[in-house]
Design an enzyme around this catalytic site. Structure first.
Site, PDB file in Angstrom:
ATOM      1  N   ARG A 171     110.702  31.470  14.404  1.00 13.40           N
ATOM      2  CA  ARG A 171     111.820  31.776  15.298  1.00 13.40           C
ATOM      3  C   ARG A 171     111.431  31.548  16.759  1.00 13.40           C
ATOM      4  O   ARG A 171     112.278  31.300  17.592  1.00 13.40           O
ATOM      5  CB  ARG A 171     112.199  33.262  15.179  1.00 13.40           C
ATOM      6  CG  ARG A 171     112.965  33.655  13.964  1.00 13.40           C
ATOM      7  CD  ARG A 171     113.018  35.181  13.849  1.00 13.40           C
ATOM      8  NE  ARG A 171     113.696  35.854  14.937  1.00 13.40           N
ATOM      9  CZ  ARG A 171     115.011  36.038  15.016  1.00 13.40           C
ATOM     10  NH1 ARG A 171     115.789  35.599  14.074  1.00 13.40           N
ATOM     11  NH2 ARG A 171     115.544  36.692  16.039  1.00 13.40           N
ATOM     12  N   ARG A 175     105.406  25.983  23.225  1.00 12.28           N
ATOM     13  CA  ARG A 175     105.569  24.743  23.999  1.00 12.28           C
ATOM     14  C   ARG A 175     104.494  24.586  25.066  1.00 12.28           C
ATOM     15  O   ARG A 175     103.968  25.585  25.566  1.00 12.28           O
ATOM     16  CB  ARG A 175     106.977  24.684  24.608  1.00 12.28           C
ATOM     17  CG  ARG A 175     107.479  25.964  25.238  1.00 12.28           C
ATOM     18  CD  ARG A 175     108.795  25.703  25.985  1.00 12.28           C
ATOM     19  NE  ARG A 175     109.982  26.160  25.284  1.00 12.28           N
ATOM     20  CZ  ARG A 175     110.632  27.310  25.523  1.00 12.28           C
ATOM     21  NH1 ARG A 175     110.192  28.134  26.455  1.00 12.28           N
ATOM     22  NH2 ARG A 175     111.695  27.633  24.848  1.00 12.28           N
ATOM     23  N   ARG A 248     113.678  47.021   7.192  1.00 14.09           N
ATOM     24  CA  ARG A 248     112.930  47.777   8.197  1.00 14.09           C
ATOM     25  C   ARG A 248     113.949  48.495   9.055  1.00 14.09           C
ATOM     26  O   ARG A 248     114.999  47.944   9.407  1.00 14.09           O
ATOM     27  CB  ARG A 248     112.100  46.846   9.100  1.00 14.09           C
ATOM     28  CG  ARG A 248     110.905  46.260   8.437  1.00 14.09           C
ATOM     29  CD  ARG A 248     109.856  47.256   8.027  1.00 14.09           C
ATOM     30  NE  ARG A 248     109.081  47.781   9.153  1.00 14.09           N
ATOM     31  CZ  ARG A 248     108.199  48.772   9.007  1.00 14.09           C
ATOM     32  NH1 ARG A 248     108.004  49.347   7.833  1.00 14.09           N
ATOM     33  NH2 ARG A 248     107.511  49.175  10.063  1.00 14.09           N
ATOM     34  N   ARG A 279     108.322  47.500  21.562  1.00  9.46           N
ATOM     35  CA  ARG A 279     108.752  46.997  22.869  1.00  9.46           C
ATOM     36  C   ARG A 279     109.503  48.065  23.637  1.00  9.46           C
ATOM     37  O   ARG A 279     109.996  49.036  23.051  1.00  9.46           O
ATOM     38  CB  ARG A 279     109.593  45.724  22.730  1.00  9.46           C
ATOM     39  CG  ARG A 279     110.775  45.831  21.799  1.00  9.46           C
ATOM     40  CD  ARG A 279     111.408  44.433  21.541  1.00  9.46           C
ATOM     41  NE  ARG A 279     112.459  44.539  20.535  1.00  9.46           N
ATOM     42  CZ  ARG A 279     112.981  43.533  19.859  1.00  9.46           C
ATOM     43  NH1 ARG A 279     112.592  42.297  20.074  1.00  9.46           N
ATOM     44  NH2 ARG A 279     113.934  43.722  18.971  1.00  9.46           N
ATOM     45  N   GLU A 299     111.164  51.097  21.242  1.00  7.38           N
ATOM     46  CA  GLU A 299     111.521  50.794  19.850  1.00  7.38           C
ATOM     47  C   GLU A 299     110.333  51.061  18.934  1.00  7.38           C
ATOM     48  O   GLU A 299     109.268  50.458  19.100  1.00  7.38           O
ATOM     49  CB  GLU A 299     111.940  49.325  19.708  1.00  7.38           C
ATOM     50  CG  GLU A 299     113.217  49.008  20.442  1.00  7.38           C
ATOM     51  CD  GLU A 299     113.767  47.615  20.145  1.00  7.38           C
ATOM     52  OE1 GLU A 299     113.282  46.942  19.203  1.00  7.38           O
ATOM     53  OE2 GLU A 299     114.681  47.196  20.875  1.00  7.38           O
ATOM     54  N   TYR A 347     118.250  37.397   7.806  1.00  8.33           N
ATOM     55  CA  TYR A 347     117.819  37.704   9.182  1.00  8.33           C
ATOM     56  C   TYR A 347     118.630  36.822  10.141  1.00  8.33           C
ATOM     57  O   TYR A 347     118.114  35.933  10.783  1.00  8.33           O
ATOM     58  CB  TYR A 347     116.314  37.393   9.258  1.00  8.33           C
ATOM     59  CG  TYR A 347     115.553  37.831  10.494  1.00  8.33           C
ATOM     60  CD1 TYR A 347     116.139  38.552  11.515  1.00  8.33           C
ATOM     61  CD2 TYR A 347     114.205  37.509  10.620  1.00  8.33           C
ATOM     62  CE1 TYR A 347     115.408  38.928  12.629  1.00  8.33           C
ATOM     63  CE2 TYR A 347     113.464  37.877  11.732  1.00  8.33           C
ATOM     64  CZ  TYR A 347     114.070  38.586  12.728  1.00  8.33           C
ATOM     65  OH  TYR A 347     113.336  38.947  13.827  1.00  8.33           O
ATOM     66  N   ASP A 349     120.957  35.787  13.359  1.00 10.70           N
ATOM     67  CA  ASP A 349     121.314  36.123  14.732  1.00 10.70           C
ATOM     68  C   ASP A 349     122.842  36.117  14.858  1.00 10.70           C
ATOM     69  O   ASP A 349     123.545  35.654  13.959  1.00 10.70           O
ATOM     70  CB  ASP A 349     120.690  35.118  15.699  1.00 10.70           C
ATOM     71  CG  ASP A 349     119.220  35.417  15.944  1.00 10.70           C
ATOM     72  OD1 ASP A 349     118.858  36.611  15.963  1.00 10.70           O
ATOM     73  OD2 ASP A 349     118.432  34.472  16.107  1.00 10.70           O
TER      74      ASP A 349
END
Ligand code: FAD
Ligand code: UDP
Length: 365
Positions: A171, A175, A248, A279, A299, A347, A349
């Site tokens: 995901r 780069r 989860r 996070r 979280e 999963y 988005d």
């Protein structure tokens, strides 16, 4: 009252379907067991700040149709997600890019970064990555894996990276340019005014009942609609009769702080295993807020048990096989269509959820 569709779940999937069905003259009743609409995209205003109650939501897509679709309902700001990672006392930019590599090895050029990563990969001798650990190591080398992936992933998924599918890490962009944009997508932003307003607009023309659980409601309203669009957990629908799928859950510890700017960024990941949360989100930065106070959410990723909020499907082979068996049961339910992140156990988005809902509309309406 008899409806064409009973839509279970006032999240994005259910709302897109409701809007399209209403446009086609269908009567929809949308129910949600939560006390509010908008599913996991729901925002709650605290101290003048839109707080993403079920986790930070950044809209991003490369699908022009989906982008146009959401832009009819809201204006999007120019927020670009650029998280920071903190590993012990070191700070890095995410996703994995030249800023990350330059800080990690005190180098400047892509050639230098590639040389270091390649020398680390060579020693590992991984042919075909079989799991997340091997995938991450063979992409980014040992240092990036150890400092930025291993601990975070283990906290997030509650198991070692060797027991997780490789796709989860794919995901994230990787780069060799100085670019901290967390997504590769063409379009990105946060809807001005929050997500809840978008869903509200989608539900215009439908009847909506919140604090209404399908399993209770359907006992007394068996024939209320010709068809059901079900966006809850597919295993729960079938009374977990083949065993529960694994999810989860996340617990959000949200605080109002008497300071203007706590961490200088919307998203800061804590990538070492010892810090108990994954996070910290500082919500005002999604909308460039200038309020006097700030709101942060820590979280904590947790094991899911029946009755808890199922945030993430755990898409390993075992669970995907179990899902297939539930899907087969689902196909035998002539009057029920399963959709969304929980109904399809994917999963997804937000953009993928909209895409899937629009595809269903094309086939169904
Ligand atoms: P949901 O939003 O989960 O809606 C399903 C609804 O069904 C819920 O409101 C639930 O209460 C209701 N329901 C379930 N069972 C019943 C029942 N028995 N009776 C009545 N109602 C029921 N996507 C992005 O694109 N960008 C992001 O940055 C992003 N961040 C995320 C962060 C977190 C922590 C999580 C968990 C997800 C994130 N996502 C993100 C994914 C996004 O949340 C989903 O793609 C999208 O919200 C899924 O929409 P949905 O309608 O399928 O499900
Ligand atoms: N990940 C990581 N380190 C990070 C951020 C993410 O190793 O600092 C891994 C982790 O396995 C996570 C996956 O990348 O589950 C996907 O991250 P993303 O931020 O997309 O997760 P989400 O926002 O869906 O929770």
């Amino acid at each position: 009252m008899k409806y064409d569709y009973l839509i279970v779940g006032a999240g994005l999937f259910g709302a897109v379907f409701a809007q399209e069905a209403t446009k086609k003259g269908k009567k929809c009743l949308v129910i949600d067991k939560r006390a509010h609409i908008a599913g996991n995209c729901y925002c709650e205003e605290i101290e003048g700040i839109n707080v993403h109650k079920y986790g930070a939501h950044i809209f991003h897509t490369s699908n022009e149709r989906v982008w146009n679709y959401v832009n009819q309902l809201a204006s999007f700001n120019n927020y670009i997600n650029s998280p920071i990672a903190i590993y012990k006392d070191e700070l890095y930019n995410l996703p994995f890019n030249m800023n990350t590599f330059s800080k990690m090895w005190n180098i400047k050029t892509p050639a230098e970064a590639k040389a270091i990563i390649e020398s680390q990969i060579e020693k590992l001798n991984i042919k075909e990555p079989k799991n997340l650990e091997e995938q991450a190591l063979s992409l980014a080398g040992t240092d990036v894996y150890e400092k930025l992936i291993k601990g975070y992933t283990q906290k997030q998924w509650g198991r070692p990276c060797t027991e997780l599918p490789a796709f989860i890490i794919k995901r994230l962009p990787f780069r060799f340019v100085y670019d901290n944009n967390y997504f590769n997508d063409r379009y990105q932003g946060i809807p001005i005014g929050g997500y809840t307003k978008i869903i509200e607009k989608m539900l215009v023309g439908s009847d909506v009942k919140t604090s209404t659980d399908y399993f209770e409601f359907s006992k007394e309203n068996k024939d209320i609609a010709d068809k059901v669009i079900y966006t809850g957990m597919i295993d729960e629908y079938f009374g977990y009769k083949l065993g529960p799928l694994e999810y989860r859950s996340v617990s959000f510890d949200t605080e109002v702080l008497e300071e203007e700017n706590y961490q200088g960024n919307a998203v800061v990941n804590y990538t070492d295993y010892e810090v108990p949360y994954t996070r910290i989100i500082e919500h005002k930065h999604f909308e460039f807020g200038k309020q006097e106070k700030t709101v942060i959410s820590k979280e904590y990723s947790t094991k899911w048990e029946v009755g808890m909020e199922p945030y993430y499907p755990v898409n390993n082979e075992e669970n995907n096989n179990l899902f297939k068996a539930y899907k087969e049961l689902g196909e035998k339910e002539e009057k029920v269509i399963f959709g969304g992140r929980l109904g399809n156990y994917k999963y997804y988005d937000m953009d993928k959820v909209i895409e899937a809902a629009l595809e269903l509309c094309e086939n169904e309406l």
